[in-house]
Design a protein around this motif. Structure first.
Motif, mmCIF file in Angstrom:
data_model
loop_
_atom_site.group_PDB
_atom_site.id
_atom_site.type_symbol
_atom_site.label_atom_id
_atom_site.label_comp_id
_atom_site.label_asym_id
_atom_site.label_seq_id
_atom_site.Cartn_x
_atom_site.Cartn_y
_atom_site.Cartn_z
ATOM 1 N N GLU A 1 -32.203 4.874 11.359
ATOM 2 C CA GLU A 1 -31.264 5.987 11.417
ATOM 3 C C GLU A 1 -31.519 6.900 12.622
ATOM 4 O O GLU A 1 -30.773 7.842 12.851
ATOM 5 C CB GLU A 1 -31.347 6.814 10.124
ATOM 6 N N HIS B 1 -33.178 7.598 3.574
ATOM 7 C CA HIS B 1 -33.245 8.357 4.825
ATOM 8 C C HIS B 1 -34.670 8.355 5.414
ATOM 9 O O HIS B 1 -34.843 8.523 6.618
ATOM 10 C CB HIS B 1 -32.783 9.793 4.598
ATOM 11 N N GLU C 1 -24.270 13.873 7.266
ATOM 12 C CA GLU C 1 -25.672 13.684 6.938
ATOM 13 C C GLU C 1 -26.151 14.829 6.074
ATOM 14 O O GLU C 1 -26.846 14.655 5.089
ATOM 15 C CB GLU C 1 -26.486 13.640 8.236
#
Length: 228
Positions: free
Chosen positions: A79, A61, A6
């Motif tokens: 997420e 994101h 990430e």
């Protein structure tokens, strides 16, 4: 996605700081809000914050919403790690507890508002003292008046009162009798004669009555009392 991957995907610096902040807070922020909240701790500039937010939104994101001329940003819910059953039950319990606390506080607020309303509608201490002093003066005045009345020597005796009442009844009875005489059928002839005289009389009816010596109750603004 692991934290290492990430971090590689979003890079370091402002981008990583903003992503971590939005996920931890999990609430929407404008670029100005995010800048104001993170600038002191991380020393981020406004331009760097705006660029990092746009980059995170392009990468998926975070999510971006536009309201008029302002944009807000919030973490991509897909997420975020899913909560366990235990965590969900804990959250449900916390929600129930907080809801009960809110209800109790609302009830307390209503009680306090009612008390405040009563206090606002009540007299102040100064006003009560002023009212009490006025009542005391009034009471003293009545007491003095009662004392003078009790000490007076010209009281009316029951016999005198009875005599006055009897005379009033007698006079009122005579008054009614005479009024009935004026309004009785035989007196209509007199009324007709007065009307005939007034037709040729050069003055008013009132002036005629004054010259002849006729007086009426209306002239003296009196009315016959009710029969007892």
């Amino acid at each position: 996605m692991s934290k290492g991957r990430e971090g590689a995907a979003v890079g370091g610096g402002p981008t990583a700081v903003l992503l971590r902040y939005l996920r931890e807070q999990n609430r929407p922020y404008s670029a100005q809000d995010a800048f104001g909240n993170l600038q002191r701790e991380h020393g981020l500039g406004k331009a760097a914050v705006v660029k990092a937010l746009e980059q995170l939104a392009q990468q998926g994101h975070i999510r971006e919403k536009t309201y008029g001329k302002q944009k807000i940003y919030f973490a991509n819910q897909e997420e975020l790690p899913a909560a366990s059953e235990a965590e969900l039950r804990s959250l449900d319990g916390e929600i129930t507890t907080r809801a009960a606390a809110v209800q109790a506080l609302q009830q307390k607020c209503r009680q306090l508002e009612a008390e405040l309303k009563d206090l606002n509608s009540s007299m102040t201490t100064t006003e009560m003292a002023r009212e009490l002093e006025e009542l005391r003066r009034e009471c003293d005045s009545y007491s003095e008046k009662l004392k003078r009345m009790k000490s007076a020597t010209n009281h009316v005796t029951p016999e005198e009162k009875e005599k006055v009442c009897s005379e009033q009844k007698l006079y009122c009875k005579e008054w009614r009798r005479r009024k009935r005489m004026v309004t009785a059928v035989p007196s209509r002839r007199a009324t007709e004669l007065l009307d005939a005289i007034l037709e040729g009389y050069p003055k008013s009816k009132k002036q005629f009555f004054e010259e002849v010596g006729i007086e009426t109750d209306e002239d003296h603004h009196v009315t016959l009392p009710e029969a007892v």
